[in-house]
Design a protein around this motif. Structure first.
Motif, mmCIF file in Angstrom:
data_model
loop_
_atom_site.group_PDB
_atom_site.id
_atom_site.type_symbol
_atom_site.label_atom_id
_atom_site.label_comp_id
_atom_site.label_asym_id
_atom_site.label_seq_id
_atom_site.Cartn_x
_atom_site.Cartn_y
_atom_site.Cartn_z
ATOM 1 N N ALA A 169 0.864 -1.176 0.000
ATOM 2 C CA ALA A 169 0.000 0.000 0.000
ATOM 3 C C ALA A 169 0.902 1.227 0.000
ATOM 4 C CB ALA A 169 -0.906 0.009 1.232
ATOM 5 N N MET A 170 0.836 2.000 -1.062
ATOM 6 C CA MET A 170 1.651 3.208 -1.154
ATOM 7 C C MET A 170 0.753 4.440 -1.120
ATOM 8 S SD MET A 170 2.855 3.391 -5.149
ATOM 9 C CE MET A 170 3.678 4.970 -4.914
ATOM 10 N N CYS A 171 1.361 5.583 -0.824
ATOM 11 C CA CYS A 171 0.606 6.820 -0.658
ATOM 12 C C CYS A 171 1.039 7.846 -1.691
ATOM 13 C CB CYS A 171 0.835 7.377 0.752
ATOM 14 S SG CYS A 171 0.022 8.960 1.042
ATOM 15 N N ASP A 172 0.078 8.311 -2.477
ATOM 16 C CA ASP A 172 0.375 9.347 -3.463
ATOM 17 C C ASP A 172 0.787 10.651 -2.793
ATOM 18 O OD1 ASP A 172 -0.382 7.430 -5.214
ATOM 19 O OD2 ASP A 172 -2.113 8.469 -6.019
ATOM 20 N N GLY A 173 0.315 10.871 -1.572
ATOM 21 C CA GLY A 173 0.704 12.081 -0.865
ATOM 22 C C GLY A 173 2.183 12.110 -0.535
ATOM 23 N N VAL A 174 2.765 10.943 -0.275
ATOM 24 C CA VAL A 174 4.197 10.860 0.032
ATOM 25 C C VAL A 174 5.026 10.961 -1.240
ATOM 26 C CG1 VAL A 174 6.018 9.410 1.003
ATOM 27 C CG2 VAL A 174 3.787 9.487 2.119
ATOM 28 N N THR A 175 4.572 10.313 -2.309
ATOM 29 C CA THR A 175 5.360 10.237 -3.547
ATOM 30 C C THR A 175 5.062 11.372 -4.515
ATOM 31 O OG1 THR A 175 3.697 8.760 -4.530
ATOM 32 C CG2 THR A 175 5.565 7.729 -3.405
ATOM 33 N N GLN A 176 4.154 12.287 -4.128
ATOM 34 C CA GLN A 176 3.760 13.378 -5.023
ATOM 35 C C GLN A 176 4.981 14.156 -5.517
ATOM 36 O OE1 GLN A 176 1.352 14.548 -7.319
ATOM 37 N NE2 GLN A 176 0.106 13.912 -5.603
ATOM 38 N N GLY A 177 5.133 14.232 -6.837
ATOM 39 C CA GLY A 177 6.247 14.958 -7.428
ATOM 40 C C GLY A 177 7.563 14.224 -7.378
ATOM 41 N N GLU A 178 7.564 12.992 -6.873
ATOM 42 C CA GLU A 178 8.780 12.192 -6.760
ATOM 43 C C GLU A 178 8.741 11.031 -7.748
ATOM 44 O OE1 GLU A 178 11.220 13.119 -4.791
ATOM 45 O OE2 GLU A 178 10.090 14.771 -3.879
ATOM 46 N N ALA A 179 9.901 10.382 -7.919
ATOM 47 C CA ALA A 179 9.983 9.272 -8.873
ATOM 48 C C ALA A 179 9.037 8.134 -8.511
ATOM 49 C CB ALA A 179 11.425 8.763 -8.934
ATOM 50 N N GLY A 180 8.814 7.928 -7.213
ATOM 51 C CA GLY A 180 7.949 6.843 -6.798
ATOM 52 C C GLY A 180 6.530 6.959 -7.302
ATOM 53 N N MET A 181 6.088 8.168 -7.619
ATOM 54 C CA MET A 181 4.738 8.360 -8.145
ATOM 55 C C MET A 181 4.535 7.617 -9.464
ATOM 56 S SD MET A 181 1.690 9.532 -8.082
ATOM 57 C CE MET A 181 1.533 10.688 -6.740
ATOM 58 N N GLU A 182 5.613 7.337 -10.177
ATOM 59 C CA GLU A 182 5.495 6.638 -11.452
ATOM 60 C C GLU A 182 5.184 5.151 -11.256
ATOM 61 O OE1 GLU A 182 8.700 7.611 -14.114
ATOM 62 O OE2 GLU A 182 8.561 9.744 -13.662
ATOM 63 N N LEU A 183 5.214 4.672 -10.011
ATOM 64 C CA LEU A 183 4.792 3.305 -9.711
ATOM 65 C C LEU A 183 3.363 3.260 -9.179
ATOM 66 C CD1 LEU A 183 7.956 1.907 -7.850
ATOM 67 C CD2 LEU A 183 7.555 2.176 -10.302
ATOM 68 N N SER A 184 2.817 4.425 -8.879
ATOM 69 C CA SER A 184 1.555 4.490 -8.149
ATOM 70 C C SER A 184 0.417 3.779 -8.869
ATOM 71 C CB SER A 184 1.191 5.958 -7.899
ATOM 72 O OG SER A 184 -0.080 6.072 -7.345
ATOM 73 N N LEU A 185 0.151 4.150 -10.097
ATOM 74 C CA LEU A 185 -0.958 3.535 -10.822
ATOM 75 C C LEU A 185 -0.726 2.042 -10.999
ATOM 76 C CD1 LEU A 185 -3.620 3.742 -12.351
ATOM 77 C CD2 LEU A 185 -2.323 4.335 -14.395
ATOM 78 N N PHE A 186 0.505 1.660 -11.317
ATOM 79 C CA PHE A 186 0.798 0.241 -11.504
ATOM 80 C C PHE A 186 0.649 -0.548 -10.209
ATOM 81 C CE2 PHE A 186 3.744 1.575 -15.180
ATOM 82 C CZ PHE A 186 2.717 1.445 -16.109
ATOM 83 N N SER A 187 0.756 0.138 -9.076
ATOM 84 C CA SER A 187 0.612 -0.581 -7.807
ATOM 85 C C SER A 187 -0.773 -1.208 -7.685
ATOM 86 C CB SER A 187 0.901 0.345 -6.627
ATOM 87 O OG SER A 187 -0.164 1.258 -6.387
ATOM 88 N N ARG A 188 -1.772 -0.619 -8.335
ATOM 89 C CA ARG A 188 -3.119 -1.210 -8.307
ATOM 90 C C ARG A 188 -3.106 -2.632 -8.841
ATOM 91 N NH1 ARG A 188 -6.830 1.055 -12.762
ATOM 92 N NH2 ARG A 188 -5.521 -0.445 -13.879
ATOM 93 N N ASP A 189 -2.462 -2.831 -9.988
ATOM 94 C CA ASP A 189 -2.441 -4.162 -10.578
ATOM 95 C C ASP A 189 -1.515 -5.096 -9.807
ATOM 96 O OD1 ASP A 189 -4.121 -2.928 -12.334
ATOM 97 O OD2 ASP A 189 -2.919 -3.289 -14.134
#
Length: 602
Positions: free
Chosen positions: A111-131
Motif C-alpha cells: 500500500a503506497m501513498c500518493d501524498g508521500v510520492t507526489q512529485g517524486e519518482a515513486g509516483m510513477e509506480l503508483s498507478l501500476f501498484s493497483r495491478d
C-alpha cells in the motif's frame, strides 16, 4: 419511485455491451463454486502446511466443517490510513471463533501513498501498484483454502486493486473493512492557502511543514474528499461495506464492532450457510451504475474513471466514459466536501453522510434499489446507520434529512443539477474533468498553449516569472505507457496562484490530477496519449486550444497541427531508479486510460 430513464438506458446498454464477457465470467465463477472448499481436497501434507501456524484453530481447520475466512491486509505503519489495520486480524479471528469459524491472514499486499510520492519518482509506480495489489492478492488466495474473504484497504489504488482481485475469486463472498478517517485537524482550506503562499514565496518551509503536520496529524484516512474517501463511498453504494461504516473514525468502540461484525457477515455469506452471496453476484452491472451515480452525486475523484473501468472488466463488465458522462448529466451534485467545499468527510458524515445521500438518490429514482449487498437484499438497507447501544451493534434509521445543507442537500434541491464529472472530446482527443469544484467562469478557456514534457519545467518557468497572460498548460508524455501516469497534483498551488492573479488558466495532460485537483480546470487522462502519437504530441507553444467543460469540447483551433510529426520525448529518466526498472513490462503492456490503464488484457 420509478427508476430514472437514463439510468435504465445506460444500464441496459452496459448489459448488452458486456453480454459475452459477462457470461463467460459467470460461467467461470460457477465452475469454481461447484468445486467447493478446496482445503478438504488437499493432501494431508498440504493441509498440515496450511494449518500449522493456526494454533488453537488447527483442529477446526482440519475437520473442514467450520468456515475459514481469508484476511487480505494492506497494513503498514508508515501510512496513516493503514496503520489502524495492525489490530484488525486479532479482532477478526476472535469474531470468527464466536461463530464457530476460523480466520487466517492469507497475505499482505503493498500500500503506497500518493501524498508521500507526489512529485517524486515513486509516483510513477503508483498507478501500476493497483495491478500489483491485485496480483499479490491473487497469490495470497491461490492456496484456495478459504470459504470467504475480508479485505483491509482504504486508499487510492488499493481498494480498486483489491476489488479486481476479489472479482477474480468472485465465487467467494467478499467484505471490505475500512479503517475510517482521521479526526479533523487544520482545515483543508487553510492548508491549501499555506501551500499557495509557499508556492508564491510568501512563507517559508517551516510554515508549510507546520500546516501539513496540523492537517495530517493522526491515524486514519486523509479527511479531504480525494480518491481514498471516494473509494469508501463506492464500497457502500456498491454493497461491499456494512451500511454506514465508511467514515467511522479508527480506534473507537464502534469501529471495532463494525470490524468484527464484518468478519461474521463474511462467514455467514459463504456456501456453507443458507445465504450464499458471492461477490460475483453483488458486483453486477447495476452495482457499477450505482457506483457511477455516487461518484457524480458526491463530486468524487476523477481517478475512479480509470479504476471503475478496470474493476468492472475484472468481472466481465465493459464500462465506457460515455456511460459516466450521460449519468453525470442527470445526476445532481448533492455534496460539498473539500476540494468541492470547505467541509471534510467528518463534517459530511455528521451531516447525514452516505446514508442520507443514498436515501435521497433512491427517492429520486437515480439508483437501482434492488441490488444484492453484503447486508442483504436492497440498497435501502444502506440508508440506516450503525449504533453501539449497551455494547451491542445495531442499525437504526438515519436522520432522514440533512443536518447541514451547506454540506449535504436533497437530490430534489441540489447544489447543481448535474454531476461533478465531465467528458471532453474533440480534435485534441478524449479527456475528463472534475468540474464540481471549478467555478462556472473558469470552465471555459480559449488561449495559447505552453507545452511541457515534465511538471518540474512548469515550476521552474513560474519561478522565473514567465507566465503573464491567459495560458493553457499542456503537460504530455505523462500517460500510462510513457511513465506510469503519475499524478500532477503538485502543480495545483502554482496554477491556483496564477488563477488568483486574474489569469485564465487550464491544464491539459495525458497524466492524472486526482480527486484533489481543486478549482483549476484540468482536462486529464487525454487519450490517445502522447507516446501513442496522439494529437497532444503535435502541439507547440503558441498554438490555440479551447477547453470547454460546459459543452464538453476539447479542440485544437490552430490549423495544420494534426499534420505535424509527433514530438518524441526522452523517457530514459523514467526507466530506472526507485524501482521503475522493475515495471518496464507494465509500461509496455498497459492499456489506455479510457480502457482502465490496466495490464490485465487491456
Amino acid at each position: 419511485m420509478t427508476l430514472n430513464t437514463t439510468i435504465r438506458t445506460v444500464t441496459d446498454r452496459i448489459i448488452d455491451r458486456s453480454s459475452d464477457s459477462r457470461t463467460a465470467y459467470l460461467e467461470r465463477m460457477a465452475a469454481a463454486r461447484d468445486k467447493g472448499p478446496a482445503r478438504a481436497h488437499l493432501s494431508c501434507s498440504g493441509q498440515a502446511h496450511a494449518f500449522a501456524g493456526a494454533g488453537t484453530d488447527q483442529q477446526a481447520l482440519a475437520t473442514g466443517t467450520a468456515g475459514n475466512l481469508g484476511i487480505i491486509t494492506t497494513y503498514n505503519d508508515m501510512l496513516s490510513a493503514h496503520q489502524p489495520f495492525e489490530r484488525f486480524p486479532d479482532l477478526i479471528r476472535a469474531a470468527a471463533r464466536e461463530t464457530g469459524g476460523t480466520a487466517q491472514v492469507a497475505g499482505g499486499v503493498p500500500a503506497m501513498c500518493d501524498g508521500v510520492t507526489q512529485g517524486e519518482a515513486g509516483m510513477e509506480l503508483s498507478l501500476f501498484s493497483r495491478d500489483v495489489i491485485a496480483m499479490a492478492t491473487g497469490v495470497a488466495l491461490s492456496h484456495n483454502t478459504f470459504d470467504a474473504a475480508v479485505f483491509l484497504g482504504v486508499c487510492d489504488k488499493i481498494v480498486p486493486g483489491l476489488v479486481i482481485a476479489a472479482q477474480t475469486f468472485g465465487h467467494l463472498p467478499a467484505v471490505f473493512l475500512p479503517a475510517g478517517p482521521m479526526t479533523s485537524g487544520l482545515s483543508n482550506d487553510e492548508k491549501a492557502k499555506v501551500r499557495q503562499a509557499f508556492a508564491a514565496g510568501e512563507v517559508g518551509r517551516d510554515a508549510l511543514m507546520a500546516a501539513e503536520m496540523a492537517a495530517y496529524h493522526g491515524p486514519g484516512t486523509c479527511t479531504f474528499y480525494g480518491t481514498a474517501n471516494t473509494n469508501q463511498m463506492l464500497m457502500e453504494f456498491m454493497g461491499l461495506h456494512l451500511p454506514g461504516s465508511s467514515f467511522v473514525n479508527p480506534g473507537t468502540p464502534l469501529r471495532d464492532a463494525l470490524t468484527q461484525e464484518g468478519a461474521k457477515r463474511a462467514l455467514s455469506l459463504s456456501a456453507l450457510g443458507n445465504d450464499y452471496r458471492p461477490v460475483c453476484e453483488i458486483l453486477d452491472e447495476r452495482a457499477f451504475v450505482n457506483g457511477i451515480v455516487g461518484l457524480n452525486a458526491t463530486g468524487g475523484s476523477t481517478n475512479l474513471l480509470i479504476h471503475l473501468v478496470a474493476m468492472a472488466r475484472a468481472g466481465g463488465i465493459l464500462l465506457d466514459w460515455e456511460d459516466f458522462s450521460e449519468i453525470s448529466d442527470i445526476t445532481p451534485l448533492i455534496a460539498r466536501v473539500y476540494p468541492n467545499g470547505l467541509a471534510d468527510v467528518n463534517h459530511f458524515h455528521a451531516a447525514g453522510g452516505l446514508g442520507y445521500a443514498i436515501g435521497t438518490l433512491l427517492d429520486e429514482g437515480l439508483l437501482h434499489p434492488d441490488t444484492s449487498t453484503i447486508a442483504g437484499d436492497g440498497l435501502a438497507l444502506y440508508t440506516q446507520e450503525p449504533k453501539l447501544i449497551d455494547g451491542k451493534l445495531t442499525w437504526q434509521d438515519g436522520a432522514g434529512a440533512s443536518l447541514n445543507e451547506k454540506i449535504l442537500r436533497p437530490a430534489s434541491d441540489p447544489f447543481q443539477p448535474t454531476g461533478g464529472l465531465k467528458r471532453l472530446t474533440g480534435s485534441l482527443g478524449t479527456a475528463v474533468m472534475k468540474v464540481s469544484a471549478v467555478a462556472p467562469e473558469h470552465q471555459v478557456i480559449e488561449a495559447k498553449v505552453r507545452v511541457f514534457d515534465d511538471q518540474d519545467q512548469i515550476k521552474t518557468a513560474f519561478k522565473a516569472g514567465e507566465f503573464t497572460e491567459d495560458t493553457i498548460f499542456v503537460v504530455r508524455f505523462q500517460g500510462p505507457k510513457a511513465n506510469g501516469m503519475p499524478e500532477l497534483h503538485s502543480l495545483t498551488p502554482v496554477l491556483s496562484v496564477l488563477q488568483g492573479r486574474g489569469m485564465k488558466v487550464a491544464l491539459v495532460t495525458d497524466g492524472r490530477m486526482s480527486g484533489a485537483s481543486g478549482k483549476v480546470p484540468a482536462a486529464i487522462h487525454v487519450c490517445p496519449e502522447a507516446l501513442d502519437g496522439g494529437p497532444i504530441s503535435k502541439l507547440q507553444d503558441g498554438d490555440r486550444v479551447r477547453v470547454d467543460a460546459q459543452t464538453g469540447d476539447l479542440e485544437i483551433l490552430t490549423e495544420g497541427v494534426l499534420e505535424r510529426t509527433p514530438a518524441v520525448a526522452d523517457l530514459t529518466s523514467s526507466a530506472f531508479g526507485t524501482g521503475r526498472e522493475l515495471f518496464a513490462t507494465f509500461r509496455c503492456a498497459v492499456s489506455s486510460a479510457d480502457a482502465g490503464a490496466t495490464v490485465f488484457g487491456g
